[in-house]
Motif scaffolding. Structure first.
Motif, mmCIF file in Angstrom:
data_model
loop_
_atom_site.group_PDB
_atom_site.id
_atom_site.type_symbol
_atom_site.label_atom_id
_atom_site.label_comp_id
_atom_site.label_asym_id
_atom_site.label_seq_id
_atom_site.Cartn_x
_atom_site.Cartn_y
_atom_site.Cartn_z
ATOM 1 N N LEU A 313 0.809 -1.216 0.000
ATOM 2 C CA LEU A 313 0.000 0.000 0.000
ATOM 3 C C LEU A 313 0.845 1.270 0.000
ATOM 4 O O LEU A 313 0.414 2.300 -0.528
ATOM 5 C CB LEU A 313 -0.936 -0.005 1.218
ATOM 6 N N ILE A 314 2.031 1.216 0.574
ATOM 7 C CA ILE A 314 2.850 2.428 0.682
ATOM 8 C C ILE A 314 3.989 2.479 -0.341
ATOM 9 O O ILE A 314 4.696 3.487 -0.425
ATOM 10 C CB ILE A 314 3.448 2.552 2.104
ATOM 11 N N TYR A 315 4.164 1.417 -1.136
ATOM 12 C CA TYR A 315 5.343 1.298 -1.989
ATOM 13 C C TYR A 315 5.453 2.422 -3.025
ATOM 14 O O TYR A 315 6.434 3.188 -3.032
ATOM 15 C CB TYR A 315 5.313 -0.071 -2.680
ATOM 16 N N PHE A 316 4.465 2.554 -3.889
ATOM 17 C CA PHE A 316 4.558 3.538 -4.970
ATOM 18 C C PHE A 316 4.481 4.985 -4.471
ATOM 19 O O PHE A 316 5.191 5.852 -4.999
ATOM 20 C CB PHE A 316 3.504 3.267 -6.038
ATOM 21 N N PRO A 317 3.651 5.289 -3.466
ATOM 22 C CA PRO A 317 3.696 6.658 -2.938
ATOM 23 C C PRO A 317 5.085 7.069 -2.438
ATOM 24 O O PRO A 317 5.491 8.225 -2.616
ATOM 25 C CB PRO A 317 2.676 6.627 -1.789
ATOM 26 N N ILE A 318 5.817 6.140 -1.850
ATOM 27 C CA ILE A 318 7.161 6.473 -1.378
ATOM 28 C C ILE A 318 8.134 6.586 -2.552
ATOM 29 O O ILE A 318 8.979 7.493 -2.586
ATOM 30 C CB ILE A 318 7.639 5.428 -0.352
ATOM 31 N N LEU A 319 8.031 5.680 -3.533
ATOM 32 C CA LEU A 319 8.899 5.797 -4.709
ATOM 33 C C LEU A 319 8.705 7.148 -5.395
ATOM 34 O O LEU A 319 9.679 7.767 -5.862
ATOM 35 C CB LEU A 319 8.596 4.675 -5.712
ATOM 36 N N VAL A 396 -1.386 -1.449 -7.533
ATOM 37 C CA VAL A 396 -1.535 -1.685 -6.089
ATOM 38 C C VAL A 396 -2.765 -2.554 -5.809
ATOM 39 O O VAL A 396 -2.716 -3.468 -4.973
ATOM 40 C CB VAL A 396 -1.644 -0.345 -5.341
ATOM 41 N N VAL A 397 -3.856 -2.280 -6.515
ATOM 42 C CA VAL A 397 -5.091 -3.058 -6.316
ATOM 43 C C VAL A 397 -4.861 -4.534 -6.668
ATOM 44 O O VAL A 397 -5.265 -5.435 -5.932
ATOM 45 C CB VAL A 397 -6.244 -2.467 -7.152
ATOM 46 N N VAL A 398 -4.217 -4.774 -7.809
ATOM 47 C CA VAL A 398 -3.958 -6.151 -8.242
ATOM 48 C C VAL A 398 -3.056 -6.869 -7.240
ATOM 49 O O VAL A 398 -3.343 -7.990 -6.800
ATOM 50 C CB VAL A 398 -3.328 -6.168 -9.649
ATOM 51 N N CYS A 399 -1.951 -6.229 -6.876
ATOM 52 C CA CYS A 399 -1.002 -6.868 -5.957
ATOM 53 C C CYS A 399 -1.604 -7.043 -4.562
ATOM 54 O O CYS A 399 -1.374 -8.063 -3.902
ATOM 55 C CB CYS A 399 0.284 -6.044 -5.876
ATOM 56 N N GLY A 400 -2.368 -6.045 -4.113
ATOM 57 C CA GLY A 400 -3.016 -6.173 -2.808
ATOM 58 C C GLY A 400 -4.021 -7.309 -2.779
ATOM 59 O O GLY A 400 -4.126 -8.040 -1.777
#
Length: 427
Positions: A313-319, A396-400
């Motif tokens: 959930l936080i991966y792409f916002p931090i990237l 994110v939706v798919v991976c989550g």
């Protein structure tokens, strides 16, 4: 012999994964230009990642054939064959002509060798896992399993270090013309080392006990038994590993493309970030295996799965913050907790099947998950990113969702820590 078995399995598999990891890195960076230059950039990247998936698509066939032979003839012989085939295909990749030299023949040869490589790894992965776990004492199976879990991230470290060193010491033209070939050619020497180590390892005690029990293993039909009696176990384990497999390839393949193409991070920096993340993955695999011996496979897996969901959930916002330090931290945590589960996977899968179908059942579950979600994940991620105009939230939706499915499969499974490996459904 147990220490020798886990050393042979770990080193040999790490060397084979080195070739596989190396391909994943170059497929996301330079192969689109070298082998698919006639396509526009996004289509070329998708075609290159599709060739990466082709290797994973071939793994179930390798898993089925090698699994049946391994359950009939033993683990040791299959390990020598698979490592030899893997080494030969990787060496030939380093000699391939590019599209500018031979046209469409270049990508055709690339995909063909990739399929051979994937076939060999389909039988190799599970065989090495069983070689180590079946040699281990009951109290240390999880620890040995964790040692096997370091193979993939260790190979990623070696592959990214090799490419990082070449990319920084060569000019871009030199790297694209011949520099990328050096690790593929050099890996053949390492594979010879893996063959030598495995020749010093004996057959596993579990398989020897099965032969002495009088079960006619050479005439058995392990695939038929798995599909008729153990298909629920295969389905449950496959669905569980769909989550870690997808997340692993999202991080180590797609993230490099996302960082360099969407966020403008230099290739050398991307290689460095992946190396650091994989160091965290090595630690995660060892911790997962060790903890599973202490609190059980199920509880340890639930912890790892919950942590990867948070990271997802936080991966792409931090990237997207464009901070190297924060990117390094989130990539390390995400890959570390993903590999935490992969460090438990070998022992959990082995304890879920009887000796005479253990190779076949484990290989089908492991390779099936990589076929369904591992290989396609980079392609799906690129397509979703393009379809949603650069927004990563669909990814994110798919991976989550896959992570939640994985968590559910763990929660509904039984604990296997006290299972005896020297067991048979026949006797």
């Amino acid at each position: 012999m147990a220490r020798r078995a886990v050393a042979g399995a770990t080193i040999g598999t790490a060397l084979e994964w080195f070739d596989f990891a190396l391909y994943g890195v170059v497929a996301a960076t330079i192969f689109p230009k070298l082998f698919f230059p006639s396509l526009e950039p996004t289509a070329a990247l998708l075609a290159s990642l599709a060739s990466f998936w082709a290797g994973l698509a071939a793994r179930p066939l390798g898993a089925v054939i090698c699994g049946m032979l391994g359950d009939r003839w033993g683990r040791r012989q299959l390990m020598l064959i698979t490592v030899s085939v893997m080494g030969a295909s990787s060496f030939l990749m380093g000699l391939l002509p590019t599209y500018q030299q031979v046209g469409m023949l270049a990508p055709a040869l690339l995909v063909s060798l990739r399929i051979v490589q994937g076939f060999a790894l389909g039988g190799e992965s599970t065989g090495a896992q069983l070689m180590a776990v079946e040699h281990a004492s009951a109290a240390r199976r999880g620890f040995y399993s964790g040692l096997l879990g370091i193979c993939s991230p260790l190979s990623q470290i070696l592959a990214n270090f090799a490419l990082f060193a070449l990319a920084t010491s060569l000019s871009p033209d030199e790297f694209e013309s011949w520099g990328w070939r050096v690790p593929f050619l050099a890996s053949f020497v390492l594979v010879l080392l893996g063959i030598y180590i495995r020749m010093k390892v004996s057959e596993t005690p579990s398989f020897e006990a099965l032969k002495k029990s009088g079960v006619p293993v050479r005439a058995a039909n392990p695939l038929g038994v798995v599909f008729t009696r153990q298909w629920r176990t295969v389905l449950r384990l496959t669905l569980f590993f769909c989550g870690p497999a997808a997340l692993f390839y999202l991080i180590v393949v797609f993230s490099l493309s996302y960082l360099t193409k969407n966020l403008g991070v230099p290739k050398q920096t991307g290689f460095m970030l992946l190396m650091i993340a994989n160091v965290c993955a090595v630690a995660g695999a060892l911790l997962g295996g060790y903890l599973s011996d202490r609190i059980g496979r199920k509880r340890a897996l639930l912890i790892g799965s919950f942590c990867t969901l948070v990271c997802c959930l936080i991966y792409f916002p931090i990237l997207n913050q464009h901070s190297i330090g924060m990117t390094m931290a989130v990539m390390g945590a995400f890959l570390g907790f993903t590999q935490f589960q992969s460090g438990i996977q070998p022992v959990w899968f082995a304890e879920s099947f009887p000796t005479e179908t253990r190779y076949t059942g484990s290989a089908l579950s492991y390779s099936g998950a990589n076929l369904l979600t591992g290989g396609p994940m980079p392609i799906v991620a690129v397509a979703l990113l393009n379809a949603f105009h650069g927004s990563p939230w669909a990814i994110v939706v798919v991976c989550g969702s896959l992570n939640l499915l994985s968590f559910l499969m763990i929660a509904t499974s039984r604990e296997t820590r006290d299972t005896a490996l020297e067991r048979s459904t026949t006797h």
